[in-house]
Design a protein around this motif. Structure first.
Motif, PDB file in Angstrom:
ATOM      1  N   GLU A 301       0.812  -1.210   0.000  1.00  0.00           N
ATOM      2  CA  GLU A 301       0.000   0.000   0.000  1.00  0.00           C
ATOM      3  C   GLU A 301       0.851   1.267   0.000  1.00  0.00           C
ATOM      4  N   GLU A 302       1.965   1.247   0.729  1.00  0.00           N
ATOM      5  CA  GLU A 302       2.753   2.462   0.938  1.00  0.00           C
ATOM      6  C   GLU A 302       3.889   2.648  -0.058  1.00  0.00           C
ATOM      7  N   VAL A 303       4.020   1.734  -1.009  1.00  0.00           N
ATOM      8  CA  VAL A 303       5.009   1.906  -2.079  1.00  0.00           C
ATOM      9  C   VAL A 303       4.247   1.889  -3.409  1.00  0.00           C
ATOM     10  N   PRO A 304       3.468   2.937  -3.658  1.00  0.00           N
ATOM     11  CA  PRO A 304       2.684   2.973  -4.898  1.00  0.00           C
ATOM     12  C   PRO A 304       3.569   3.287  -6.102  1.00  0.00           C
ATOM     13  N   VAL A 305       3.229   2.694  -7.225  1.00  0.00           N
ATOM     14  CA  VAL A 305       3.934   2.976  -8.481  1.00  0.00           C
ATOM     15  C   VAL A 305       2.913   3.071  -9.607  1.00  0.00           C
ATOM     16  N   GLU A 306       3.300   3.727 -10.681  1.00  0.00           N
ATOM     17  CA  GLU A 306       2.455   3.783 -11.859  1.00  0.00           C
ATOM     18  C   GLU A 306       2.680   2.520 -12.689  1.00  0.00           C
ATOM     19  N   TRP A 307       1.593   1.991 -13.246  1.00  0.00           N
ATOM     20  CA  TRP A 307       1.674   0.746 -13.999  1.00  0.00           C
ATOM     21  C   TRP A 307       1.361   0.965 -15.477  1.00  0.00           C
ATOM     22  N   ILE A 308       2.015   0.197 -16.310  1.00  0.00           N
ATOM     23  CA  ILE A 308       1.677   0.098 -17.719  1.00  0.00           C
ATOM     24  C   ILE A 308       0.659  -1.028 -17.841  1.00  0.00           C
ATOM     25  N   ALA A 309      -0.513  -0.729 -18.361  1.00  0.00           N
ATOM     26  CA  ALA A 309      -1.575  -1.731 -18.437  1.00  0.00           C
ATOM     27  C   ALA A 309      -1.175  -2.894 -19.341  1.00  0.00           C
ATOM     28  N   GLY A 310      -1.682  -4.077 -19.017  1.00  0.00           N
ATOM     29  CA  GLY A 310      -1.446  -5.244 -19.847  1.00  0.00           C
ATOM     30  C   GLY A 310      -2.385  -5.270 -21.036  1.00  0.00           C
ATOM     31  N   THR A 311      -2.070  -6.100 -21.998  1.00  0.00           N
ATOM     32  CA  THR A 311      -2.912  -6.222 -23.190  1.00  0.00           C
ATOM     33  C   THR A 311      -3.105  -7.693 -23.541  1.00  0.00           C
ATOM     34  N   SER A 312      -4.137  -7.958 -24.339  1.00  0.00           N
ATOM     35  CA  SER A 312      -4.363  -9.279 -24.907  1.00  0.00           C
ATOM     36  C   SER A 312      -4.693  -9.094 -26.378  1.00  0.00           C
ATOM     37  N   ARG A 313      -3.838  -9.625 -27.229  1.00  0.00           N
ATOM     38  CA  ARG A 313      -3.963  -9.430 -28.677  1.00  0.00           C
ATOM     39  C   ARG A 313      -4.044  -7.945 -29.031  1.00  0.00           C
ATOM     40  N   GLY A 314      -3.344  -7.125 -28.222  1.00  0.00           N
ATOM     41  CA  GLY A 314      -3.261  -5.695 -28.489  1.00  0.00           C
ATOM     42  C   GLY A 314      -4.284  -4.854 -27.784  1.00  0.00           C
ATOM     43  N   ASN A 315      -5.378  -5.448 -27.289  1.00  0.00           N
ATOM     44  CA  ASN A 315      -6.405  -4.706 -26.563  1.00  0.00           C
ATOM     45  C   ASN A 315      -6.091  -4.688 -25.068  1.00  0.00           C
ATOM     46  N   PRO A 316      -6.340  -3.565 -24.360  1.00  0.00           N
ATOM     47  CA  PRO A 316      -6.096  -3.492 -22.914  1.00  0.00           C
ATOM     48  C   PRO A 316      -6.861  -4.580 -22.172  1.00  0.00           C
ATOM     49  N   LYS A 317      -6.231  -5.141 -21.133  1.00  0.00           N
ATOM     50  CA  LYS A 317      -6.853  -6.225 -20.381  1.00  0.00           C
ATOM     51  C   LYS A 317      -6.404  -6.177 -18.928  1.00  0.00           C
TER      52      LYS A 317
END
Length: 329
Positions: A301-317
């Motif tokens: 909780e106390e070490v937040p980071v920004e994430w790159i969203a995952g994809t499936s066949r190019g679409n966000p997932k």
């Protein structure tokens, strides 16, 4: 003279003692038993108020918790028929054998869960009661969604399209529009496969050999094309996993209770990274001790980071990932 009187036992007092024993035993059992609770959900599985419910879940919720533990029965609100029979572990996560039913009462699916994923034998049926397919789920991998072998497949009229792992296979969306179709060999995808969006538009075309994806091309929701050789791209911290783990390690405060007894080990935290790159949910998947579990959650909780969203066949997932937090003296 009765046998009780012969030994000097008063019959009235004996009866009184027996009834008292039965009363206290019944009281003890009733105090230990957890009362049944009911929760209400919409068609998407989101908890709602009673008036908005599509189905209800009935089971045991331990004191101080807000989730089910043990066996749970789900029922459709419309006709009171069973929707599913599930089992939840002590952390409130589904486990063991699960059976699901259509609203008309016909069996829909039967499968087993392990660590939150379908594992082992899986059988599904059509709403008319005809068996749809028999398959086996293998060890789950986020790298590909093809984590199963299909052995037998029938259409809704009972015509067998695939037998003993070889033949044609049609996969469906939840509304029974075609999701994908192609050939299988030895239970795995083979040759060219095509996938479709629920509206019938083409989603992807893929080529397989011996169950392995050779290449794929998808048409994304924005109409652009995307070529790939791996179906899924997992979410990742923008700073990279190495730096993320470094920050977590620096933030750790070893619990005094664990240090006192020399306790070492690993807490596993499961967490969801949404298709927009947000942390949507997290919980302890594998416990070490209460204090170590709480410390692992605090670090997360106390070490937040920004994430790159995952994809499936190019679409966000959205993806569920696991974070191991090691405690070593």
């Amino acid at each position: 003279m009765s046998l009780l009187q012969l030994f000097g036992i008063n019959l009235v007092n004996t009866r009184k003692f027996v009834w008292q024993a039965i009363f206290f035993l019944t009281l003890s059992v009733s105090l230990q038993a957890q009362p049944y609770a009911t929760k209400y959900y919409d068609a998407n599985g989101k908890e709602v108020v009673k008036e908005q419910a599509y189905y209800v879940a009935i089971g045991t919720i331990p004191g101080g918790k807000n989730y089910f533990v043990g066996k749970v029965v789900e029922k459709y609100v419309s006709n009171k028929k069973i929707k599913a029979k599930r089992t939840y572990d002590q952390t409130g996560k589904p486990t063991g054998v699960t059976t699901e039913y259509f609203e008309n009462g016909q069996m829909k699916e039967k499968y087993q869960l392990k660590n939150g994923y379908v594992f082992g034998g899986y059988v599904s049926w059509y709403p008319n009661g005809q068996k749809e397919l028999e398959r086996e789920y293998t060890a789950y991998s986020n790298a590909t969604e093809i984590n199963h072998r299909t052995y037998n497949h029938w259409d809704s009229l009972g015509n067998q399209l695939a037998k003993d792992g070889t033949g044609a296979l049609v996969e469906y969306h939840t509304d029974y529009t075609v999701a994908a179709n192609g050939k299988i060999y030895k239970g795995n995808r083979s040759g060219t496969w095509k996938g479709y969006y629920p509206n019938g538009n083409t989603f992807y075309t893929e080529k397989y050999k011996n169950g392995e994806l050779i290449s794929g091309k998808s048409i994304l929701t924005d109409s652009s094309e995307y070529s790939y050789t791996q179906i899924n791209q997992l979410p990742a911290p923008k700073i990279g996993f190495a730096e993320y783990y470094k920050r977590l390690t620096k933030a750790m405060r070893y619990p005094k209770s664990a240090k006192k007894i020399g306790l070492q080990g690993t807490v596993h935290i499961a967490y969801t990274v949404s298709d927009s790159g947000q942390i949507a949910d997290y919980y302890v998947l594998k416990s070490l001790s209460e204090d170590c579990d709480n410390e692992a959650l605090r670090m997360f909780e106390e070490v937040p980071v920004e994430w790159i969203a995952g994809t499936s066949r190019g679409n966000p997932k959205s993806y569920i990932l696991t974070l191991p937090v090691s405690f070593k003296l």
